[in-house]
Design an enzyme around this catalytic site. Structure first.
Site, PDB file in Angstrom:
ATOM      1  N   ASP A  98       0.850  -1.187   0.000  1.00 34.72           N
ATOM      2  CA  ASP A  98       0.000   0.000   0.000  1.00 34.72           C
ATOM      3  C   ASP A  98       0.888   1.241   0.000  1.00 34.72           C
ATOM      4  O   ASP A  98       1.885   1.289   0.726  1.00 34.72           O
ATOM      5  CB  ASP A  98      -0.882  -0.010   1.260  1.00 34.72           C
ATOM      6  N   ASP A 199      -3.230   4.653  -2.335  1.00 34.58           N
ATOM      7  CA  ASP A 199      -4.352   5.146  -1.543  1.00 34.58           C
ATOM      8  C   ASP A 199      -4.817   6.528  -2.040  1.00 34.58           C
ATOM      9  O   ASP A 199      -3.988   7.437  -2.195  1.00 34.58           O
ATOM     10  CB  ASP A 199      -3.861   5.259  -0.087  1.00 34.58           C
ATOM     11  N   GLU A 256      -6.292   3.776  -6.232  1.00 40.38           N
ATOM     12  CA  GLU A 256      -7.604   3.919  -5.592  1.00 40.38           C
ATOM     13  C   GLU A 256      -8.104   5.320  -5.933  1.00 40.38           C
ATOM     14  O   GLU A 256      -7.458   6.314  -5.608  1.00 40.38           O
ATOM     15  CB  GLU A 256      -7.491   3.759  -4.075  1.00 40.38           C
ATOM     16  N   HIS A 329     -11.377  -3.450   2.801  1.00 40.24           N
ATOM     17  CA  HIS A 329     -11.387  -3.157   4.237  1.00 40.24           C
ATOM     18  C   HIS A 329     -12.257  -1.945   4.572  1.00 40.24           C
ATOM     19  O   HIS A 329     -12.405  -1.606   5.741  1.00 40.24           O
ATOM     20  CB  HIS A 329      -9.956  -2.927   4.719  1.00 40.24           C
ATOM     21  N   ASP A 330     -12.792  -1.262   3.559  1.00 38.50           N
ATOM     22  CA  ASP A 330     -13.651  -0.098   3.787  1.00 38.50           C
ATOM     23  C   ASP A 330     -15.121  -0.399   3.498  1.00 38.50           C
ATOM     24  O   ASP A 330     -15.973   0.483   3.654  1.00 38.50           O
ATOM     25  CB  ASP A 330     -13.238   1.062   2.866  1.00 38.50           C
TER      26      ASP A 330
HETATM   27  C1  NOJ Z   1      -8.614   4.893   1.712  1.00 39.82           C
HETATM   28  C2  NOJ Z   1      -8.333   3.691   2.562  1.00 39.82           C
HETATM   29  O1  NOJ Z   1      -8.765   2.544   1.897  1.00 39.82           O
HETATM   30  C3  NOJ Z   1      -9.033   3.912   3.887  1.00 39.82           C
HETATM   31  O2  NOJ Z   1      -9.030   2.772   4.701  1.00 39.82           O
HETATM   32  C4  NOJ Z   1      -8.377   5.086   4.571  1.00 39.82           C
HETATM   33  O3  NOJ Z   1      -9.086   5.395   5.744  1.00 39.82           O
HETATM   34  C5  NOJ Z   1      -8.348   6.310   3.665  1.00 39.82           C
HETATM   35  N1  NOJ Z   1      -8.003   6.026   2.303  1.00 39.82           N
HETATM   36  C6  NOJ Z   1      -7.341   7.297   4.195  1.00 39.82           C
HETATM   37  O4  NOJ Z   1      -6.043   6.803   4.026  1.00 39.82           O
END
Ligand code: NOJ
Length: 557
Positions: A98, A199, A256, A329-330
């Site tokens: 990441d 990210d 992302e 994970h989100d």
């Molecule tokens: C995206 C990530 O997937 C998430 O888990 C994170 O809280 C935010 N970006 C900030 O880094």
């Protein structure tokens, strides 16, 4: 369209905190990951995306990095990490790390310096502004609630943080900052990693005047997205990163990118554009969000989902590349979100996997998806750990919103749904730890766990294994074109793929009721082989779909 290894690969995402604990401290770690690599190999995984393992005060579970070149103590040492990489490579698996470079932690050395004085050499590594009329410099809202600006008394200015106030945004306008980040990227690539998941990478270029955003009525803050998503210098920055770093390695890169459109995705991923290999976009994840955003939950509309996914399939074909995913994970667990996590848990999980994995793009499997893990419902807010969830809860309670209503939305959308420990077996804490887990396990681990799945040849795990193997056997899966059928049907998801004289027809019933459809395109099913199905009994009629059925037919020439 060129053939590339990362177009033919399947990625498995590990959220290290919740994957496997080897030293009884209740937190997953690198040695825990090493102990499970054979499990991933058996599944057929080619690439592991590892969520951040760098030094971090863990305000946002590692997405707030205080040292980009060190491993977090809780996760192990650099020696452990090197051993993990070697063990992955020995199994022909690649490692994608990441890369969190929109922001760092406020405990990173750069920020510690930056906040000391206005003329500190690191001042411009972050984004500082004076207040306006005794208030924040503008009305942008943090993704994690409240203002996106934090006042700092030492220099009497505000710094920008699009996420938590412990995640100050880095200033990409500063060439020294950019060089510092490129050096860090080379550090990891020289150690032998195989790529980066980047990210919120389309947030790094902000409109430098930082204007107020039009705020919805009755609201103090506005998202301000239009001033930092796909901002003015984003393509320049990514091209520079590519030229300085990525072009020197055989690395897979996935950006992302919330709020990206297919047109923009072509600019980011087009083969002669030299930016990133593929996007990880969210449009299909917003189908159950109402006008109030993520927590304003509305029912999933299948027709809308089809429209969105089809747009991405057709508009990127031959021009760019997308990721295929249901979970990370989100996000809440897909079997609870779009399937049936009760009676038809296994069948609907297999259907959803089929629907996704036979499309074009690089599939991502999030830990536990391959055994059909479900959402969790903790009875008290005290049991939740996620900063986004907790900040939202506090903000809404302060506004007088009924806590029970808030809990309902957390059950559906909260990020901790995906972060409960991986369910390895039916022993204490699901075999995840012999200590006290940092977050409680989902109580259904006694029935839903990897050990059970591995014993049952009809399990979701072996179904995913088959889907992964099919992608390797049939070039039509990564490279074929896409056509949607029955676009307006509220419950049936059907499409064909075509490549040379081959064809695949995918028929999915996204409902618990039997569906009977017409053979609109006159498919000669008798000429086809069943490529994969989640139906255990033979059926006479391909166009009568049992509840949650998925069957894919293969036509050769
Ligand atoms: C995206 C990530 O997937 C998430 O888990 C994170 O809280 C935010 N970006 C900030 O880094």
């Amino acid at each position: 369209m060129t053939k590339q290894w990362w177009k033919e690969s399947v990625v498995y995402q590990i959220y290290p905190r919740s994957f496997m604990d080897s030293n009884r401290d209740g937190v997953g770690d690198i040695r825990g990951i090493i102990s499970k690599l054979d499990y991933l190999k058996e599944l057929g995984i080619d690439v592991v995306w590892l969520s951040p393992v760098y030094e971090s005060p863990n305000d946002d579970n590692g997405y707030d990095i205080s040292n980009y070149k060190k491993i977090m103590d809780e996760f192990g040492s650099m020696d452990d990490w090197e051993e993990m990489l070697e063990e992955m490579h020995q199994r022909d698996m690649r490692l994608v790390m990441d890369l969190v470079v929109n922001h760092s932690s406020d405990e990173h050395g750069w920020f510690v310096e930056s906040r000391k004085s206005k003329d500190n050499p690191y001042r411009d590594y972050y984004i500082w502004r004076e207040g306006k009329d005794g208030k924040e410099p503008n009305n942008w809202e943090s993704v994690f609630s409240g203002s996106a600006w934090e006042y700092d008394e030492t220099t009497e200015e505000y710094f920008l943080h699009l996420f938590s106030k412990k995640q100050p945004d880095l200033n990409w306008e500063n060439p020294k900052l950019r060089q510092g980040l490129y050096d860090m990227m080379k550090f990891w690539l020289d150690k032998g990693i195989d790529g980066f998941r980047m990210d919120v990478i389309n947030f790094i270029s902000k409109v430098p005047t930082f204007p107020d955003a039009p705020s919805p009525e009755g609201k103090t803050y506005a998202s301000g997205h239009e001033y930092f998503m796909n901002g003015p210098r984003i393509h320049e920055f990514l091209k520079e990163m590519n030229q300085e770093v990525l072009s020197h390695y055989d690395a897979m890169t996935v950006g992302e990118m919330p709020g990206v459109t297919p047109d923009e995705a072509v600019l980011y991923t087009g083969e002669d554009h030299n930016e990133v290999n593929m996007v990880f976009q969210f449009e299909h994840m917003d189908v159950d969000s109402g006008p109030g955003g993520k927590w304003d939950v509305i029912p999933f509309d299948l027709v809308k989902l089809k429209t969105i996914l089809t747009k991405w399939q057709t508009e990127l074909h031959g021009k760019g590349w997308n990721s295929l995913y249901w979970n990370n994970h989100d996000q809440p667990r897909i079997v609870s979100r779009l399937g049936d996590d009760g009676e038809y848990r296994e069948k609907s999980a297999k259907m959803l996997a089929t629907l996704l994995h036979l499309m074009q793009g690089t599939p991502y499997i999030y830990q536990g998806e391959e055994i059909g893990m479900t959402n969790v419902r903790f009875s008290s807010i005290e049991e939740y750990k996620d900063i986004e969830t907790l900040n939202m809860y506090r903000e809404k309670v302060a506004k007088g919103i009924d806590p029970e209503e808030i809990m309902k939305s957390i059950y559906v959308k909260g990020r901790d749904n995906a972060r409960t420990p991986m369910q390895w077996n039916s022993g204490d804490h699901g075999g995840f730890t012999e200590g006290n887990p940092w977050i409680a396990i989902n109580p259904n681990y006694k029935e839903i766990n990897a050990e059970e799945a591995l014993k049952d040849s009809k399990s979701i795990y072996y179904y995913y294994q088959k889907l992964i193997a099919l992608r390797k056997e049939h070039e039509i899966i990564p490279y074929g074109s896409f056509e949607l059928h029955y676009a307006d049907h509220p419950s049936v998801y059907a499409y064909t793929r075509a490549y040379g004289n081959e064809k695949i027809l995918v028929l999915c019933n996204v409902s618990g009721e039997k569906q009977v459809i017409e053979n609109v395109a006159s498919f000669d099913i008798k000429q086809a082989d069943v490529l994969i199905t989640n139906e255990e009994n033979n059926k006479d009629d391909a166009f009568t779909l049992n509840p949650w059925e998925a069957t894919a037919y293969y036509f050769k020439g």
